[in-house]
Design an enzyme around this catalytic site. Structure first.
Site, PDB file in Angstrom:
ATOM      1  N   LYS A 209       7.053 -56.580  54.769  1.00 51.94           N
ATOM      2  CA  LYS A 209       8.088 -56.478  53.730  1.00 51.94           C
ATOM      3  C   LYS A 209       7.672 -57.327  52.531  1.00 51.94           C
ATOM      4  O   LYS A 209       7.718 -58.556  52.578  1.00 51.94           O
ATOM      5  CB  LYS A 209       9.455 -56.972  54.217  1.00 51.94           C
ATOM      6  CG  LYS A 209      10.547 -56.568  53.221  1.00 51.94           C
ATOM      7  CD  LYS A 209      11.831 -57.343  53.348  1.00 51.94           C
ATOM      8  CE  LYS A 209      11.881 -58.587  52.542  1.00 51.94           C
ATOM      9  NZ  LYS A 209      11.783 -58.408  51.070  1.00 51.94           N
ATOM     10  N   GLU A 285       5.242 -70.546  55.846  1.00 51.59           N
ATOM     11  CA  GLU A 285       4.562 -71.200  54.717  1.00 51.59           C
ATOM     12  C   GLU A 285       5.605 -71.355  53.631  1.00 51.59           C
ATOM     13  O   GLU A 285       6.030 -70.365  53.037  1.00 51.59           O
ATOM     14  CB  GLU A 285       3.416 -70.316  54.193  1.00 51.59           C
ATOM     15  CG  GLU A 285       2.286 -70.089  55.163  1.00 51.59           C
ATOM     16  CD  GLU A 285       1.369 -71.283  55.300  1.00 51.59           C
ATOM     17  OE1 GLU A 285       1.645 -72.335  54.691  1.00 51.59           O
ATOM     18  OE2 GLU A 285       0.388 -71.165  56.040  1.00 51.59           O
ATOM     19  N   CYS A 319       3.026 -72.507  45.124  1.00 49.79           N
ATOM     20  CA  CYS A 319       3.559 -73.528  46.030  1.00 49.79           C
ATOM     21  C   CYS A 319       2.727 -74.802  46.051  1.00 49.79           C
ATOM     22  O   CYS A 319       3.257 -75.875  46.306  1.00 49.79           O
ATOM     23  CB  CYS A 319       3.667 -72.944  47.427  1.00 49.79           C
ATOM     24  SG  CYS A 319       2.115 -72.198  47.963  1.00 49.79           S
ATOM     25  N   GLU A 417      11.709 -78.629  44.461  1.00 46.65           N
ATOM     26  CA  GLU A 417      10.702 -77.688  43.977  1.00 46.65           C
ATOM     27  C   GLU A 417      11.298 -76.885  42.824  1.00 46.65           C
ATOM     28  O   GLU A 417      12.320 -76.222  42.989  1.00 46.65           O
ATOM     29  CB  GLU A 417      10.286 -76.743  45.102  1.00 46.65           C
ATOM     30  CG  GLU A 417       9.177 -75.808  44.675  1.00 46.65           C
ATOM     31  CD  GLU A 417       8.804 -74.803  45.752  1.00 46.65           C
ATOM     32  OE1 GLU A 417       9.711 -74.171  46.329  1.00 46.65           O
ATOM     33  OE2 GLU A 417       7.598 -74.632  46.007  1.00 46.65           O
TER      34      GLU A 417
HETATM   35  P1  NAD Z   1      12.244 -66.420  48.967  1.00 46.38           P
HETATM   36  O1  NAD Z   1      12.319 -67.320  50.140  1.00 46.38           O
HETATM   37  O2  NAD Z   1      13.452 -66.212  48.162  1.00 46.38           O
HETATM   38  O3  NAD Z   1      11.786 -64.959  49.420  1.00 46.38           O
HETATM   39  C1  NAD Z   1      10.606 -64.740  50.149  1.00 46.38           C
HETATM   40  C2  NAD Z   1      10.747 -63.455  50.933  1.00 46.38           C
HETATM   41  O4  NAD Z   1      11.788 -63.587  51.884  1.00 46.38           O
HETATM   42  C3  NAD Z   1      11.096 -62.233  50.088  1.00 46.38           C
HETATM   43  O5  NAD Z   1      10.395 -61.116  50.589  1.00 46.38           O
HETATM   44  C4  NAD Z   1      12.592 -62.091  50.325  1.00 46.38           C
HETATM   45  O6  NAD Z   1      13.068 -60.778  50.155  1.00 46.38           O
HETATM   46  C5  NAD Z   1      12.694 -62.515  51.765  1.00 46.38           C
HETATM   47  N1  NAD Z   1      14.016 -63.003  52.174  1.00 46.38           N
HETATM   48  C6  NAD Z   1      14.971 -63.597  51.399  1.00 46.38           C
HETATM   49  N2  NAD Z   1      16.055 -63.891  52.152  1.00 46.38           N
HETATM   50  C7  NAD Z   1      15.780 -63.489  53.415  1.00 46.38           C
HETATM   51  C8  NAD Z   1      16.499 -63.538  54.647  1.00 46.38           C
HETATM   52  N3  NAD Z   1      17.731 -64.053  54.739  1.00 46.38           N
HETATM   53  N4  NAD Z   1      15.900 -63.050  55.747  1.00 46.38           N
HETATM   54  C9  NAD Z   1      14.656 -62.539  55.697  1.00 46.38           C
HETATM   55  N5  NAD Z   1      13.935 -62.444  54.568  1.00 46.38           N
HETATM   56  C10 NAD Z   1      14.482 -62.930  53.442  1.00 46.38           C
HETATM   57  O7  NAD Z   1      11.015 -66.968  48.138  1.00 46.38           O
HETATM   58  P2  NAD Z   1      10.504 -66.460  46.727  1.00 46.38           P
HETATM   59  O8  NAD Z   1      11.480 -66.932  45.712  1.00 46.38           O
HETATM   60  O9  NAD Z   1      10.155 -65.013  46.809  1.00 46.38           O
HETATM   61  O10 NAD Z   1       9.118 -67.265  46.607  1.00 46.38           O
HETATM   62  C11 NAD Z   1       9.045 -68.543  46.121  1.00 46.38           C
HETATM   63  C12 NAD Z   1       8.954 -69.536  47.278  1.00 46.38           C
HETATM   64  O11 NAD Z   1       7.844 -69.241  48.103  1.00 46.38           O
HETATM   65  C13 NAD Z   1       8.723 -70.942  46.785  1.00 46.38           C
HETATM   66  O12 NAD Z   1       9.547 -71.836  47.475  1.00 46.38           O
HETATM   67  C14 NAD Z   1       7.255 -71.201  47.135  1.00 46.38           C
HETATM   68  O13 NAD Z   1       6.920 -72.541  47.297  1.00 46.38           O
HETATM   69  C15 NAD Z   1       7.100 -70.420  48.377  1.00 46.38           C
HETATM   70  N6  NAD Z   1       5.680 -70.109  48.613  1.00 46.38           N
HETATM   71  C16 NAD Z   1       5.024 -70.792  49.602  1.00 46.38           C
HETATM   72  C17 NAD Z   1       3.685 -70.551  49.847  1.00 46.38           C
HETATM   73  C18 NAD Z   1       2.953 -71.279  50.942  1.00 46.38           C
HETATM   74  O14 NAD Z   1       1.888 -70.825  51.329  1.00 46.38           O
HETATM   75  N7  NAD Z   1       3.471 -72.378  51.458  1.00 46.38           N
HETATM   76  C19 NAD Z   1       3.006 -69.610  49.093  1.00 46.38           C
HETATM   77  C20 NAD Z   1       3.690 -68.923  48.090  1.00 46.38           C
HETATM   78  C21 NAD Z   1       5.048 -69.186  47.877  1.00 46.38           C
END
Ligand code: NAD
Length: 513
Positions: A209, A285, A319, A417
């Protein structure tokens, strides 16, 4: 905000059921293949077929550089996720030839490389990032599939000598079955590759997804997966938001594991859903707030070259970026002045023009980051850069590089963050105090140390609570090196041999001889 299209010419294409204009900067053309893909009615990839979501619903997708509608993607709900799980279960074959898995992954990498420009154009339109950076992501994704193609036929168990006589004990590493992969919007194709490549190398069937903001490259990847010859159902792709689509995956009893990259807040919800459903495995992650520590004996030229990108790359939406910068007070003014001057020079613009920085992903993210800037000012931090607005395009979700100076670790802009082009800088005097300041964070994703004293660097690297520590460099990555977070930055290690542990389980077999 988006009323004017000065300097933009438009390519008219038919977007599924209606005509629209894709606004393009002057002298920029998209590949015919990109326009073809955009003009399709996008569907879910389930059991090797492209199918409409059962509820018939779609989600609009906009270009964050100008707010324009560029696509409609299907909105999958629990019933579509269920269909994807059934297809993946049917396709799961624990005896599927390892060398064939390797060949499929290698073929997919070749196909990705053959479509670099097209995938990069889609990523730039969808995410906003500069086209050269999008190409680097696409090539990074291909490199990942090649690296794990190499592992597919080397996933071995071992024999264990035990105390009792006449016993043979050996272990096998077996795939988990159906694995759900949920990825964010900041590096859409690359994050998908980080998960798909090891999960498939280990013999699982998967449901991917992508983030609802950036699903186009994942859908195009589905076409390449089909062209590569993966058996129907081994890879399924469902699009839609966290709720209902992602949540339906995390709660599904037929999914053995969720591999997730995203925010810490959602990571916690995923653990909860896993616990409340079938206690599926999770690897997470998550977010970061990484310290970038510059000692008085740092190699200054290298620091200045690196600092602009370790602060503002991808408009701060990465991130690992070094968003907390600690500088020895003897160098403080020089380093901060250098960063401010470089930040002011960065060109912001439509990613198709290959600027230094593109827009933030969405209006929601723009407002969130602006909220943190307002909060930083209200909390009394000093804004050194970010007021000048003339480098910011009139339309699109652009924010200028911003630097705050502070001496208070408790400020929310220091602890939370922000995920935008905003860094905080702070001076230090006593090198012995710096580990405690750097570790004073809920996060622990990465850290960097700049010094010519290699003993000091290693001593501090051992003290830092971070999954990755870079010495005299930043954001150095390779598919062979494990990556993941300490503390609230995550659970598990992706990349390298470590990712094989995430997508297999170990079985011990005893024989009484
Ligand atoms: P997010 O957590 O809002 O969403 C990530 C994914 O999760 C999306 O596909 C979203 O649709 C899905 N999602 C949202 N709510 C959900 C739920 N209740 N159940 C299941 N899936 C759900 O994150 P974002 O805003 O898309 O990305 C930014 C975040 O990602 C930042 O916090 C960043 O630090 C983190 N990030 C971490 C890494 C790493 O490797 N540690 C890498 C890239 C991004």
């Amino acid at each position: 905000m988006f009323s004017q299209y000065n300097n933009f010419k438009a390519a008219s294409i038919r977007l599924s059921h209606f005509f629209t204009m894709i606004a393009l900067p002057d002298n920029i053309q998209l590949l015919p293949a990109t326009l073809d893909f955009l003009s399709k009615e996008h569907r879910l990839f389930i059991g090797g077929a492209w199918v409409a979501p059962l509820n018939g619903k779609t989600l609009p997708v906009e270009n964050p550089a100008n707010g324009q509608l560029i696509a409609q993607i299907p909105l999958a709900d629990a019933r579509d996720v269920d269909a994807a799980v059934i297809a993946a279960q049917k396709a799961f074959d624990p005896d599927f030839s390892p060398s064939k898995r390797a060949r499929l992954l290698w073929t997919l990498a070749d196909l990705i490389r053959q479509h670099v420009q097209e995938l990069a154009e889609l990523e730039t339109l969808d995410n906003g990032k500069p086209i050269d950076q999008a190409k680097a992501d696409v090539l990074g994704a291909a490199q990942h599939f090649r690296y794990y193609a190499g592992w597919a036929d080397k996933i071995e168990g071992h024999t264990i000598p035990v105390s009792a006589k006449n016993r043979l004990v050996y272990t096998r590493r077996e795939p988990l079955g159906v694995v759900g992969l949920i990825v964010p919007w900041n590096f859409p194709l690359l994050m998908a590759a980080w998960k798909l490549a090891p999960a498939l190398a280990c013999g699982n069937s998967v449901i991917l997804k992508p983030a609802e903001q950036t699903s186009l490259t994942a859908l195009r990847l589905g076409e390449l997966i089909a062209a590569a010859g993966f058996p129907p159902g081994m890879v399924n792709i469902v699009t839609g938001p966290g709720i209902p689509t992602g949540e339906a995956m995390t709660r599904h009893p037929g999914i053995a594991k969720i591999g997730f990259t995203g925010s810490t807040a959602v990571g916690k919800k995923i653990m909860e859903a896993a616990a409340q459903s079938n206690l599926k495995r999770v690897s997470l992650e998550l977010g970061g707030k990484s310290p970038n520590i510059i000692f008085e004996d740092a190699p200054l030229e290298a620091v200045q070259r690196s600092l602009t990108w370790s602060s503002f790359y991808n408009s701060g939406q990465e991130c690992t970026l070094g968003s907390r910068i600690y500088i020895h007070n003897t160098l403080f003014d020089q380093v901060v002045d250098g960063l401010a001057a470089a930040g002011q020079q960065l060109r912001l613009g439509n990613g198709l023009l290959n600027p230094d920085l593109g827009p933030l992903i969405s209006q929601q993210q723009y407002r969130r980051v602006q909220g943190y800037i307002d909060q930083g000012l209200a909390e009394g931090a000093t804004r050194i850069l970010g007021e000048r607005q003339d480098q910011v395009p009139e339309e699109g979700y652009f924010l200028p590089p911003t630097i705050f100076r502070h001496q208070n670790e408790e400020l929310s802009i220091v602890q939370e963050e922000i995920f935008g082009p905003v860094v905080v800088v702070s001076a230090f005097e006593d090198p012995e105090s710096i580990a405690a300041r750097a570790n004073h964070s809920a996060y622990g994703l990465a850290a960097a140390i700049w010094t010519k004293d290699i003993s000091k660097a290693h001593r501090l690297a051992h003290q830092l609570q971070a999954g990755t520590v870079w010495i005299n460099g930043y954001d150095m990555f390779d598919p062979a090196v494990p990556f993941g977070g300490y503390k609230e930055s995550g659970i598990g290690r992706e990349m390298g041999k470590s990712a094989l542990d995430l997508y297999t389980q170990e079985k011990a077999i005893w024989v009484a001889l």
